[in-house]
Design a protein around this motif. Structure first.
Motif, mmCIF file in Angstrom:
data_model
loop_
_atom_site.group_PDB
_atom_site.id
_atom_site.type_symbol
_atom_site.label_atom_id
_atom_site.label_comp_id
_atom_site.label_asym_id
_atom_site.label_seq_id
_atom_site.Cartn_x
_atom_site.Cartn_y
_atom_site.Cartn_z
ATOM 1 N N ALA A 166 8.452 10.063 -8.885
ATOM 2 C CA ALA A 166 8.366 8.833 -9.348
ATOM 3 C C ALA A 166 8.704 8.727 -10.781
ATOM 4 C CB ALA A 166 6.802 8.155 -9.064
ATOM 5 N N THR A 167 9.908 8.148 -10.986
ATOM 6 C CA THR A 167 10.348 7.987 -12.311
ATOM 7 C C THR A 167 9.582 6.746 -13.203
ATOM 8 O OG1 THR A 167 12.248 7.043 -11.510
ATOM 9 C CG2 THR A 167 12.553 9.402 -12.468
ATOM 10 N N HIS A 168 9.429 5.843 -12.094
ATOM 11 C CA HIS A 168 8.849 4.640 -12.758
ATOM 12 C C HIS A 168 7.818 4.248 -11.541
ATOM 13 C CE1 HIS A 168 8.991 0.174 -13.738
ATOM 14 N NE2 HIS A 168 8.049 0.756 -14.447
ATOM 15 N N LEU A 169 6.789 4.338 -11.809
ATOM 16 C CA LEU A 169 5.895 4.007 -10.872
ATOM 17 C C LEU A 169 5.342 2.252 -11.112
ATOM 18 C CD1 LEU A 169 2.966 6.258 -9.621
ATOM 19 C CD2 LEU A 169 4.766 5.537 -8.441
ATOM 20 N N HIS A 170 5.576 1.443 -10.434
ATOM 21 C CA HIS A 170 5.177 0.063 -10.580
ATOM 22 C C HIS A 170 4.064 -0.624 -9.674
ATOM 23 C CE1 HIS A 170 7.657 -1.057 -7.126
ATOM 24 N NE2 HIS A 170 8.261 0.003 -7.767
ATOM 25 N N GLY A 171 3.378 -1.716 -9.969
ATOM 26 C CA GLY A 171 2.482 -2.249 -9.426
ATOM 27 C C GLY A 171 3.154 -2.940 -7.902
ATOM 28 N N ALA A 172 2.088 -2.851 -7.023
ATOM 29 C CA ALA A 172 2.798 -3.418 -5.823
ATOM 30 C C ALA A 172 1.743 -4.107 -4.878
ATOM 31 C CB ALA A 172 3.097 -2.192 -4.866
ATOM 32 N N GLU A 173 1.930 -4.944 -3.932
ATOM 33 C CA GLU A 173 0.994 -5.546 -3.004
ATOM 34 C C GLU A 173 0.946 -4.582 -1.837
ATOM 35 O OE1 GLU A 173 1.777 -9.775 -2.452
ATOM 36 O OE2 GLU A 173 1.470 -10.036 -4.577
ATOM 37 N N ILE A 174 -0.081 -3.952 -1.449
ATOM 38 C CA ILE A 174 -0.272 -3.015 -0.391
ATOM 39 C C ILE A 174 -1.270 -3.500 0.456
ATOM 40 C CG2 ILE A 174 -0.594 -0.651 0.266
ATOM 41 C CD1 ILE A 174 0.410 -0.075 -2.868
ATOM 42 N N THR A 175 -1.137 -3.509 1.678
ATOM 43 C CA THR A 175 -2.052 -3.757 2.873
ATOM 44 C C THR A 175 -1.915 -2.494 3.691
ATOM 45 O OG1 THR A 175 -1.569 -6.309 2.698
ATOM 46 C CG2 THR A 175 -2.511 -5.416 4.658
ATOM 47 N N LEU A 176 -3.164 -1.937 3.762
ATOM 48 C CA LEU A 176 -3.257 -0.756 4.594
ATOM 49 C C LEU A 176 -3.624 -1.356 6.192
ATOM 50 C CD1 LEU A 176 -5.630 1.525 2.251
ATOM 51 C CD2 LEU A 176 -3.194 1.613 2.767
ATOM 52 N N LYS A 177 -2.775 -0.646 7.065
ATOM 53 C CA LYS A 177 -3.016 -1.150 8.370
ATOM 54 C C LYS A 177 -4.240 -0.333 8.973
ATOM 55 C CE LYS A 177 -0.332 2.399 11.011
ATOM 56 N NZ LYS A 177 1.191 3.043 10.535
ATOM 57 N N PHE A 178 -4.856 0.630 8.209
ATOM 58 C CA PHE A 178 -6.341 1.195 8.524
ATOM 59 C C PHE A 178 -6.826 1.153 7.322
ATOM 60 C CE2 PHE A 178 -9.339 4.485 9.643
ATOM 61 C CZ PHE A 178 -9.871 3.863 10.681
ATOM 62 N N GLN A 179 -8.226 1.001 7.187
ATOM 63 C CA GLN A 179 -9.073 1.404 6.019
ATOM 64 C C GLN A 179 -9.160 2.957 5.909
ATOM 65 O OE1 GLN A 179 -12.410 -1.013 6.794
ATOM 66 N NE2 GLN A 179 -11.834 -2.411 5.464
ATOM 67 N N SER A 180 -8.208 3.483 5.366
ATOM 68 C CA SER A 180 -8.286 4.911 5.202
ATOM 69 C C SER A 180 -8.705 5.330 3.782
ATOM 70 C CB SER A 180 -6.710 5.608 5.221
ATOM 71 O OG SER A 180 -6.369 6.837 4.404
#
Ligand code: EPU
Length: 409
Positions: free
Chosen positions: A139-153
């Motif tokens: 990951a040369t540049h990690l950026h924020g994202a909107e993530i929805t987990l399909k299972f509460q892992s």
């Protein structure tokens, strides 16, 4: 009958993640209330292989020093021993932009995929190279994202959380797992200077901070709700009156309700739970679910308890369909259990009978010890290295309550 008091140790599934989080900042971390278990030693070895130094200050305190001289490549032989090695992924990517680890090992209850970890980190800009042997990512540049987990892992939530701590911008995790151990991780990260809100809920918002903002801290590991549940189960099957010091009702409400339905009297106090059992247990039905539901880790204990309860109960496994390997072992003790898909139908018998059995994993091993307490005659449990991975002096603690258990060299 068991009598007296037992102290609940720190939680395995918290401390291993807190240890992984020390990769995120340089300095001297001190963890207290650390359980004296084999998985902690393995995680120490893993962190040392990456370049950190670790030292047990005493049985329950750990010093971890991160000088910043980290090589983000984890050796197969160590990664293969514990599932929590997957938790190196988030901090190594977040801080060093690269990771190369083998596929994690740990308990074998069938398929344990990591697709949710990968999808979440990819959404933040990581690039993965996966094969059956291992995980490489950059990951040369990690950026924020909107993530929805399909299972509460649990593991995916933790990895995304740790990577997002140093990512550029805001990350949200919807349908996040909210186990108390994740709350503990968030608390430590926030103490280190991270910016995480929504702790304890299923929506976490992480605003990335600069690496220089994060610093080393001292942190007390939360107590282990599964070990607490184990001591309550031991009293439940044998009978008695025991104070389980350090057990927190708030972390195990759903389970305590089920225990109560089975006839276990539990009185919460500020510093623990008083457990009194005088009569034969009654059967119940239960199903495992992510927190705050009944944890899959409690299931072998509940199935063991139902084995000697009056009536028939059904235990449904919703997390790991393959997590029934201990049933064969309980049957060797005389339990009447039938597996139908992901349901176990348990018809309570009057008496279990001692036999030689094998511990297939950590929690199942502990459940066999509990069943052995109530089985007539001698029960021998083999493969106890599984139990040592997650239980801190199980034998000594049970003996202090009056149980007849010995550990053979
Ligand atoms: N899952 C996916 N894809 C993923 C990740 C998970 O499909 O990318 C599925 C799994 O196959 C499983 C479910 O989601 O069906 C739950 O997995 P989760 O990621 O929540 O579990 P984990 O992080 O691998 C931790 C504990 C386990 C505990 C589970 C569930 C650690 C080290 N392990 O595992 O604890 O059973 O959460 O609560 O924290 C134990 O302590 O003995 C133990 C096995």
């Amino acid at each position: 009958m068991l009598h007296g008091e037992v102290q609940v140790p720190g939680a395995k599934n918290s401390v291993l993640k807190l240890m992984a989080a020390t990769l995120l900042a340089e300095g001297e971390f001190r963890l207290t209330n650390v359980p004296d278990i084999a998985d902690v030693s393995t995680m120490c070895e893993l962190l040392e292989a990456l370049g950190m130094s670790t030292q047990r200050l005493n049985a329950h305190e750990l010093l971890l020093i991160n000088t910043g001289n980290i090589t983000p490549v984890a050796p197969f032989e160590l990664v293969d021993r514990i599932r929590a090695s997957i938790n190196l992924l988030g901090p190594l990517l977040g801080k060093y932009g690269h990771v190369d680890i083998a596929m994690p090992g740990g308990d074998n209850f069938g398929s344990r995929p990591i697709d949710l970890h990968v999808a979440g980190l990819e959404a933040m800009g990581a690039v993965f190279d996966l094969d059956r042997a291992g995980v490489k990512a950059t990951a040369t540049h990690l950026h924020g994202a909107e993530i929805t987990l399909k299972f509460q892992s649990v593991g995916a939530t933790e990895n995304i959380l740790m990577a997002a701590t140093l990512a550029d911008g805001v990350t949200t995790i919807e349908n996040a797992a909210r186990e108390p151990e994740i709350g503990d991780l968030c608390d430590m990260l926030n103490k280190m200077g991270a910016n995480i809100v929504g702790v304890g809920t299923d929506k976490l918002t992480i605003t990335g901070v600069s690496p220089s903002t994060l610093h080393a801290v001292t942190h007390e590991v939360i107590n282990d709700r599964v070990q607490a549940a184990t001591y309550i189960a031991a009293v439940a099957v044998v009978g008695g009156d025991v104070f389980v010091r350090g057990a927190r009702a708030k972390h195990m409400e759903m389970l305590l309700n089920r225990y109560a339905e089975m006839g276990v009297s539990i009185t919460p106090h500020a510093d623990g739970l008083r457990v009194v059992v005088t009569d034969r247990l009654r059967s119940i039905d239960f199903a495992t679910l992510p927190y705050p539901g009944i944890a899959t880790d409690y299931k072998p204990l509940l199935v063991g308890m139902l084995s000697i309860a009056s009536g028939t109960g059904i235990g449904t496994e919703n997390l790991y369909p393959g997590r029934f390997r201990y049933v064969d072992e309980l049957q060797k003790l005389g339990a009447d259990i039938r597996i139908n898909g992901h349901h176990a139908v348990i018809r309570g018998v009057e008496q279990l009978v001692g036999a030689s059995v094998n511990a297939p994993d950590i929690r199942a091993g502990a459940a066999l010890v509990v069943a052995g307490l109530v089985a007539s005659g001698e029960t021998v449990i083999n493969d106890i290295h599984h139990i040592d991975r997650g239980y801190d002096d199980l034998v000594g603690k049970l003996v202090s309550l009056g149980a007849l258990v010995t550990r053979r060299p």
